[in-house]
Design an enzyme around this catalytic site. Structure first.
Site, PDB file in Angstrom:
ATOM      1  N   ASP A  45      -2.923   1.852   3.818  1.00 53.96           N
ATOM      2  CA  ASP A  45      -1.949   2.477   4.730  1.00 53.96           C
ATOM      3  C   ASP A  45      -1.987   3.999   4.593  1.00 53.96           C
ATOM      4  O   ASP A  45      -1.434   4.711   5.432  1.00 53.96           O
ATOM      5  CB  ASP A  45      -0.530   1.975   4.406  1.00 53.96           C
ATOM      6  CG  ASP A  45       0.034   1.088   5.508  1.00 53.96           C
ATOM      7  OD1 ASP A  45      -0.523   1.106   6.618  1.00 53.96           O
ATOM      8  OD2 ASP A  45       1.031   0.409   5.239  1.00 53.96           O
TER       9      ASP A  45
ATOM     10  N   GLN B 197       3.952  -4.410   3.778  1.00 53.85           N
ATOM     11  CA  GLN B 197       4.519  -4.202   5.114  1.00 53.85           C
ATOM     12  C   GLN B 197       5.939  -3.625   5.011  1.00 53.85           C
ATOM     13  O   GLN B 197       6.785  -4.166   4.296  1.00 53.85           O
ATOM     14  CB  GLN B 197       4.542  -5.541   5.868  1.00 53.85           C
ATOM     15  CG  GLN B 197       5.023  -5.450   7.291  1.00 53.85           C
ATOM     16  CD  GLN B 197       4.064  -4.679   8.195  1.00 53.85           C
ATOM     17  OE1 GLN B 197       2.849  -4.831   8.125  1.00 53.85           O
ATOM     18  NE2 GLN B 197       4.611  -3.829   9.054  1.00 53.85           N
TER      19      GLN B 197
ATOM     20  N   LYS C 171      -2.574  -8.536  11.758  1.00 56.79           N
ATOM     21  CA  LYS C 171      -3.487  -7.958  10.761  1.00 56.79           C
ATOM     22  C   LYS C 171      -4.360  -9.045  10.139  1.00 56.79           C
ATOM     23  O   LYS C 171      -5.573  -8.866   9.987  1.00 56.79           O
ATOM     24  CB  LYS C 171      -2.674  -7.218   9.682  1.00 56.79           C
ATOM     25  CG  LYS C 171      -2.052  -5.936  10.222  1.00 56.79           C
ATOM     26  CD  LYS C 171      -0.983  -5.333   9.325  1.00 56.79           C
ATOM     27  CE  LYS C 171      -0.314  -4.162  10.074  1.00 56.79           C
ATOM     28  NZ  LYS C 171       0.788  -3.555   9.345  1.00 56.79           N
TER      29      LYS C 171
END
Ligand code: NAD
Length: 317
Positions: free
Chosen positions: A128, A105, A61
């Site tokens: 997200d 994460q 990422k």
């Protein structure tokens, strides 16, 4: 025999080609924002602990952000981080005007309640798309930040010119990360949607009606020929490690088997989806490979979400 006619006839939908196209569009948009408005979108990825897969995902990422001109920051916190410490960092990032996207994460260490943390992320920075506000907006068809993997599946279908409207889409898996948001996105595209899960009785009777079959289960090769309608589009979201040589022999045809066995010997495992690729290739019209399919779209869609968040926060088109 019909099965022979269709043998190995599936078109392989390359995630790599589609992901590269999306990333090029995102990079172009970043350049436009900098030129016209004098800023570049910025993403912070927070990682807690030493989960190896998470380290790889976060690395990808951060690297992809840099490639596309997105400013990125990686906050790596120790395994023993307390819920209060993580919440404080989320608060700080929520309040920072220069940060457009926040991604925590998953999975988090066991002392931290994931949903409590996700609910504290500013929905406008929730790249997200897991915050209940974004989940609610998605289910009502409002503009929102959409979870990256399901958004990637829609991009694969659309950019491969696979018709969705009026088609029967069957999703196997009902997680908050993949199955449920994907059902909402497919409904928005006017598909007729069925969701199957671990308590579905007679899975094959459901899945074999699908024009578009999506597997998001987490069981290597569970979806077999009997589950697939002849000529269907099969999208394989699953990512599983297979180290069993006999299972590999069941999953791969001669065009791939040797390479896979060599990978198992070298790395101890090979990456396999939730669909048996040998049987899918023989029955489906379109099929996404693992690796090289949906997985590559997830990071591309995160980059797009970061740019979208930056624009939405500033009310730009
Ligand atoms: P999850 O464990 O949260 O959910 C799995 C779902 O599968 C559940 O809803 C469960 O009911 C269903 N299921 C389990 N066994 C079943 C069975 N025998 N028959 C029918 N349904 C069954 O998993 P998830 O987070 O949704 O991930 C699913 C898969 O997708 C995993 O392999 C994961 O690694 C992969 N994944 C890939 C990406 C990507 O970037 N490509 C992103 C997220 C998840």
């Amino acid at each position: 025999m019909i099965a022979e006619t269709f043998k190995n006839s599936a078109r392989i939908l390359s995630g790599a080609v589609i992901a590269e196209a999306i990333k090029a569009e995102v990079a172009e948009e970043v350049r436009r924002l900098e030129k016209n408005y004098g800023f570049r979108p910025a993403l912070t990825v927070v990682r807690v602990g030493e989960d190896q897969a998470s380290a790889v995902y976060v690395g990808n990422k951060v690297k992809t952000s840099a490639e596309l001109g997105i400013i990125s920051e990686h906050r790596h916190l120790p395994l023993e981080t307390s819920p209060a410490e993580l919440l404080q960092i989320v608060e700080e990032l929520n309040n920072r005007a220069d940060i457009d996207g926040i991604l925590v994460q998953l999975p988090l260490p066991k002392q931290i309640d994931e949903s409590a943390i996700l609910q504290k992320i500013d929905p406008e920075k929730d790249v997200d798309g897991f915050h209940p506000v974004n989940v609610g907006r998605l289910s009502q068809g409002q503009k929102s930040l959409v979870p990256c993997t399901p958004a990637g599946v829609i991009e694969i279908l659309k950019r491969s010119n696979i018709e969705i409207a009026g088609k029967h889409a069957v999703i196997v898996g009902r997680s908050n990360i993949v199955g449920k948001p994907l059902a909402m996105l497919l409904l928005q595209e006017n598909a007729t949607v069925t969701i199957c899960h671990s308590r579905t009785t007679n899975l094959a009777a459901m899945t074999s009606q699908a024009d578009i079959l999506i597997a998001a289960i987490g069981r290597a090769g569970l979806v077999r020929g009997e589950h697939i309608k002849q000529g269907a589009t099969v999208i394989d979201v699953g990512i599983n490690n297979v180290s069993d040589v006999e299972l590999a022999r069941e999953l791969f045809d001669e065009s791939e088997l040797e390479k896979r066995l060599a990978t198992i010997e070298k790395r101890g495992f090979t990456l396999v989806g939730d669909v048996n690729p040998k049987e899918a290739k023989a029955k489906a019209a379109n099929f996404t490979p693992v690796p090289g399919g949906v997985g590559l779209l997830t990071v591309a869609m995160l980059m797009k979400n970061t740019v979208d968040a930056a624009k939405m926060r500033r009310k730009l088109n």
